[in-house]
Enzyme design. Structure first.
Site, mmCIF file in Angstrom:
data_model
loop_
_atom_site.group_PDB
_atom_site.id
_atom_site.type_symbol
_atom_site.label_atom_id
_atom_site.label_comp_id
_atom_site.label_asym_id
_atom_site.label_seq_id
_atom_site.Cartn_x
_atom_site.Cartn_y
_atom_site.Cartn_z
ATOM 1 N N SER A 54 -1.968 2.420 7.615
ATOM 2 C CA SER A 54 -2.587 3.322 6.638
ATOM 3 C C SER A 54 -4.082 3.445 6.889
ATOM 4 O O SER A 54 -4.664 4.513 6.718
ATOM 5 C CB SER A 54 -2.314 2.846 5.212
ATOM 6 O OG SER A 54 -2.769 1.524 5.013
ATOM 7 N N GLU A 55 -4.748 2.348 7.287
ATOM 8 C CA GLU A 55 -6.169 2.403 7.643
ATOM 9 C C GLU A 55 -6.501 1.442 8.766
ATOM 10 O O GLU A 55 -5.881 0.385 8.909
ATOM 11 C CB GLU A 55 -7.080 2.080 6.443
ATOM 12 C CG GLU A 55 -7.286 3.225 5.481
ATOM 13 C CD GLU A 55 -6.421 3.124 4.251
ATOM 14 O OE1 GLU A 55 -6.466 4.048 3.417
ATOM 15 O OE2 GLU A 55 -5.677 2.129 4.126
ATOM 16 N N THR A 56 -7.495 1.848 9.544
ATOM 17 C CA THR A 56 -8.101 1.026 10.595
ATOM 18 C C THR A 56 -9.606 1.115 10.404
ATOM 19 O O THR A 56 -10.138 2.202 10.134
ATOM 20 C CB THR A 56 -7.719 1.536 11.996
ATOM 21 O OG1 THR A 56 -6.297 1.433 12.151
ATOM 22 C CG2 THR A 56 -8.415 0.753 13.089
ATOM 23 N N PHE A 74 -10.849 4.690 8.826
ATOM 24 C CA PHE A 74 -10.047 5.814 9.299
ATOM 25 C C PHE A 74 -8.585 5.636 8.925
ATOM 26 O O PHE A 74 -8.021 4.547 9.049
ATOM 27 C CB PHE A 74 -10.133 5.949 10.825
ATOM 28 C CG PHE A 74 -11.463 6.417 11.327
ATOM 29 C CD1 PHE A 74 -11.674 7.748 11.642
ATOM 30 C CD2 PHE A 74 -12.520 5.525 11.482
ATOM 31 C CE1 PHE A 74 -12.905 8.186 12.106
ATOM 32 C CE2 PHE A 74 -13.752 5.950 11.945
ATOM 33 C CZ PHE A 74 -13.957 7.281 12.264
ATOM 34 N N HIS A 85 -8.481 -1.657 0.121
ATOM 35 C CA HIS A 85 -8.010 -2.766 0.956
ATOM 36 C C HIS A 85 -8.755 -2.828 2.283
ATOM 37 O O HIS A 85 -9.011 -3.929 2.791
ATOM 38 C CB HIS A 85 -6.467 -2.734 1.096
ATOM 39 C CG HIS A 85 -5.899 -2.149 2.336
ATOM 40 N ND1 HIS A 85 -5.668 -0.809 2.486
ATOM 41 C CD2 HIS A 85 -5.486 -2.733 3.483
ATOM 42 C CE1 HIS A 85 -5.141 -0.590 3.681
ATOM 43 N NE2 HIS A 85 -5.015 -1.743 4.299
#
Length: 286
Positions: A54-56, A74, A85
């Site tokens: 979901s995110e990096t 991102f 998170h």
């Protein structure tokens, strides 16, 4: 005319963390590239798309004198100014890499949304909820659309509010946690509305509220645990008297996760906390 070649890939410290759960591999995973200073936006976006999380995030030196580090966040398709998170996971990754905050006990994260304070809360980290940039009642047409998207009668939606602090969330209140867990969403009917749903648990339950968040579009997914939404929801619930100054929210139950979000209102701040543990550590060629 020839273009300058891109710098050769190099090994960079990398970690993947499990955020917002005390139980291993039952929270929300986050990928963190610890040294991202010389990467282009396109390289960051491409890598974030490849991780399929979901995110990096990418850690960089701060540009603000009060910040300890800077982070860029991102999804697989876009950059976010703030997300919950990724904030906790990035702070933990920075500490794990040897970061020492300028202020004892408080980290200051710089992101596109501004400066965000992060503190230790027992064995957890907690961030100060950023101000809501849109906080108002939801138009009836949108509430009707959300009811259709949740496959619920309109009267089951007790209240709704825009809760925008980067991501453009709409919060919806239901009568019970059981109603929240029973939802089988119609993502097509939700259109382009990012919806978080909240319902209270019984008084003797381990958590005070059950939360689910639905993200329509091409991905059409449910997020396991969502710090940004819970930060906005806490401001709404506590401010309206629907929640006490300290409470615990459960999220991810419907996905087989065990997310726990710990909320505490102290003075003028609302702190949103949870566990954040590195599960994969090594290097990435980037």
């Amino acid at each position: 005319m020839s273009q300058n070649p891109s710098p050769a890939p190099r090994r960079r410290p990398f970690t993947q963390l499990d955020v917002f759960s005390d139980e291993p591999y039952r929270g929300n995973p986050l990928a963190v590239v610890v040294e991202g200073a010389d990467l282009t936006t396109a390289q960051m976006q491409q890598f974030a798309n490849w991780t399929n999380l979901s995110e990096t995030t990418f850690l960089l030196p701060p540009t603000h004198p009060d910040a300890d580090y800077r982070v860029r966040i991102f999804t697989g398709s876009e950059e976010f100014p703030f997300a919950g998170h990724p904030t906790l996971g990035s702070a933990q990754a920075w500490l794990d890499a040897g970061g020492v905050p300028k202020q004892d006990g408080v980290l200051v994260q710089e992101c596109a949304a501004g400066l965000v304070r992060v503190k230790r809360d027992g064995g957890r980290l907690a961030f100060a909820a950023p101000p809501l940039t849109r906080f108002e009642a939801v138009a009836e047409a949108d509430m009707a659309q959300i009811a259709d998207g949740l496959r619920l009668p309109r009267q089951a939606l007790l209240d709704g509010s825009w809760l925008v602090n980067g991501p453009e969330w709409i919060g919806v209140l239901l009568a019970s946690a059981g109603e929240v867990l029973a939802i089988r969403p119609d993502f097509t009917a939700l259109g382009d509305l990012n919806v978080g749903v909240i319902g209270p648990h019984a008084a003797d339950a381990a958590a005070d509220f059950e939360v689910r968040t639905f993200i329509p579009g091409e991905a059409a997914t449910e997020d396991p645990v969502t710090g940004s939404f819970n930060a906005g929801a806490a401001q709404w619930l506590i401010g309206s008297g629907r929640a006490p100054s300290s409470y615990v929210a459960a999220q991810g139950t419907a996905l087989g996760r065990a997310g726990r979000i710990y909320v505490d209102a102290m003075d003028s701040d609302i702190w949103v906390g949870g566990s954040s543990t590195a599960r994969i550590s090594g290097a990435v060629l980037l």
